[in-house]
Design an enzyme around this catalytic site. Structure first.
Site, mmCIF file in Angstrom:
data_model
loop_
_atom_site.group_PDB
_atom_site.id
_atom_site.type_symbol
_atom_site.label_atom_id
_atom_site.label_comp_id
_atom_site.label_asym_id
_atom_site.label_seq_id
_atom_site.Cartn_x
_atom_site.Cartn_y
_atom_site.Cartn_z
ATOM 1 N N ALA A 107 0.872 -1.183 0.000
ATOM 2 C CA ALA A 107 0.000 0.000 0.000
ATOM 3 C C ALA A 107 0.905 1.227 0.000
ATOM 4 O O ALA A 107 1.169 1.848 1.034
ATOM 5 C CB ALA A 107 -0.909 -0.019 1.221
ATOM 6 N N TYR A 111 -2.175 4.369 -2.878
ATOM 7 C CA TYR A 111 -2.799 3.037 -2.831
ATOM 8 C C TYR A 111 -3.212 2.629 -1.415
ATOM 9 O O TYR A 111 -3.943 1.661 -1.240
ATOM 10 C CB TYR A 111 -1.861 1.992 -3.429
ATOM 11 N N ASP A 196 -2.344 -7.902 -4.792
ATOM 12 C CA ASP A 196 -2.468 -6.467 -5.018
ATOM 13 C C ASP A 196 -3.498 -5.890 -4.067
ATOM 14 O O ASP A 196 -4.496 -6.545 -3.731
ATOM 15 C CB ASP A 196 -2.893 -6.179 -6.463
ATOM 16 N N VAL A 197 -3.295 -4.634 -3.680
ATOM 17 C CA VAL A 197 -4.161 -4.020 -2.684
ATOM 18 C C VAL A 197 -5.428 -3.407 -3.275
ATOM 19 O O VAL A 197 -6.435 -3.271 -2.574
ATOM 20 C CB VAL A 197 -3.380 -2.947 -1.887
ATOM 21 N N ASP A 198 -5.402 -3.045 -4.552
ATOM 22 C CA ASP A 198 -6.571 -2.374 -5.143
ATOM 23 C C ASP A 198 -7.602 -3.400 -5.614
ATOM 24 O O ASP A 198 -8.139 -3.315 -6.714
ATOM 25 C CB ASP A 198 -6.150 -1.459 -6.295
ATOM 26 N N THR A 230 0.719 -11.404 -23.983
ATOM 27 C CA THR A 230 1.593 -10.231 -24.039
ATOM 28 C C THR A 230 2.896 -10.492 -23.274
ATOM 29 O O THR A 230 3.292 -9.723 -22.394
ATOM 30 C CB THR A 230 0.877 -8.995 -23.479
ATOM 31 N N GLU A 288 5.402 -8.503 -13.864
ATOM 32 C CA GLU A 288 4.520 -9.559 -14.380
ATOM 33 C C GLU A 288 5.167 -10.309 -15.541
ATOM 34 O O GLU A 288 4.984 -11.528 -15.683
ATOM 35 C CB GLU A 288 3.190 -8.958 -14.819
ATOM 36 N N ASP A 311 -12.234 -8.881 -13.123
ATOM 37 C CA ASP A 311 -12.696 -7.493 -13.199
ATOM 38 C C ASP A 311 -14.087 -7.512 -13.822
ATOM 39 O O ASP A 311 -14.225 -7.591 -15.044
ATOM 40 C CB ASP A 311 -11.734 -6.654 -14.031
#
Length: 338
Positions: A107, A111, A196-198, A230, A288, A311
């Site tokens: 964080a 964030y 991830d925090v979000d 990707t 990543e 998402d």
């Protein structure tokens, strides 16, 4: 051997007592005799007091758990979807091992605003019933919210520096996790989950994800051919993956495993990024890209379906997803990152 006999009570002494007292003595003896022969007591007596007898539906060899999705990789790692596991069996197995799980989250700068929802939903859905250590890496320790934690769960704030670019924050995560895994985490927890925090936990995320090394399928590529992934395609980068190679595309926002396996992964990725930096190149998707390179040549022992990284705002809710467990929080990326 002669048959058991009740004559040791003493015939004359028994009948000298009131009849109801004799009946009560016999009832107590029968009760304790039954308990010693009951299935549960036999199990506990044979295996120890910690085990619990369980009744559940028998697995059927000729009836697959899911026929609409791949549930096993070519290297025999399970792909975890709803309907492919019995959480009661798994909870009992990990309870017997006295497992402690560490959850790392960064964080940094703005964030930190996502941390309260992250922790509150983790308390509702993440490893419920098991011991959990939350490791919050932040440059703003005073802004870490006070969230009530359940029994056996604790929060540790680890102060780290920030960086001007969000890409650098993301990439230095690998360095921090590897360093703390070596110095601290290996002495405190059995498994690490790096998140991830979000995001927020929307449904159950439990011990079914735990394995020596796990990665999570990227929700944007789980149904794509490898040509569409990707990956980093420039040979100058340490994250380079040639055309024609690749199993899946993994999301950098949710991975983990045993502490030592996570240490090896994060250390390798960090060292590769240092080499890239020295050569003046940055992988297309930063940490990543390096994660995907590592998991291509160090196969994960378990793969999580996109149920564990979704998402809904961008992708809706397709029927193949029986549950959405760990989901993105709507946000303005530019405002948060800058």
């Amino acid at each position: 051997m002669p048959k058991p006999s009740w004559t040791w009570l003493g015939k004359s002494k028994c009948f000298a007592l009131h009849p109801w007292i004799c009946f009560l003595i016999i009832l107590i003896l029968v009760f304790f005799g039954y308990e010693s022969m009951s299935p549960r007591s036999l199990l506990v007596g044979r295996l120890g007091a910690s085990e619990t007898r369980m009744i559940y539906t028998q697995p059927k060899v000729l009836t697959p758990a899911r026929s609409d999705v791949l549930i096993l990789t070519p290297w025999l790692a399970p792909i975890v979807w709803e309907g492919t596991f019995n959480i009661d069996i798994l909870n009992e197995q990990f309870r017997l091992r006295n497992t402690t799980i560490g959850l790392t989250v960064f964080a940094i700068k703005k964030y930190v605003v996502f941390l309260k929802l992250f922790l509150e939903t983790a308390e509702q859905h993440f490893m419920v019933g098991h011991r959990v250590n939350y490791y919050v890496f932040t440059d703003r320790p005073a802004d870490v919210p006070q969230v009530p934690l359940g029994a056996g769960r604790r929060l540790e704030v680890l102060t780290v520096r920030n960086y001007t670019r969000w890409q650098d924050v993301s990439m230095h995560r690998m360095e921090m996790i590897s360093r703390f895994s070596e110095q601290r985490f290996q002495h405190e927890v059995d498994y690490l989950v790096c998140a991830d925090v979000d995001m927020k936990f929307r449904d159950h995320v439990g011990v079914e994800i735990l394995s020596e090394l796990f990665g999570t399928l990227h929700p944007g590529f789980y149904s794509s051919n490898r040509e569409a992934f990707t990956y980093e395609r420039r040979p100058q980068s340490q994250a380079f993956i040639p055309q024609g190679e690749g199993d899946f595309y993994y999301m950098g926002a949710f991975f983990g495993g045993s502490v030592m396996e996570v240490y090896h992964l994060t250390k390798s990725c960090h060292e590769a990024m240092v080499v890239d930096q020295g050569n003046g190149i940055e992988a297309v998707w930063h940490d990543e890209s390096h994660l995907n390179k590592y998991l291509l040549y160090h196969k994960p022992t378990k793969v999580l379906s996109p149920e564990y990284m979704w998402d809904q705002q961008l992708l809706g809710w397709p029927s193949v997803m029986k549950k959405l467990r760990y989901v993105a929080v709507p946000k303005n990326h530019e405002a948060i990152r800058n």
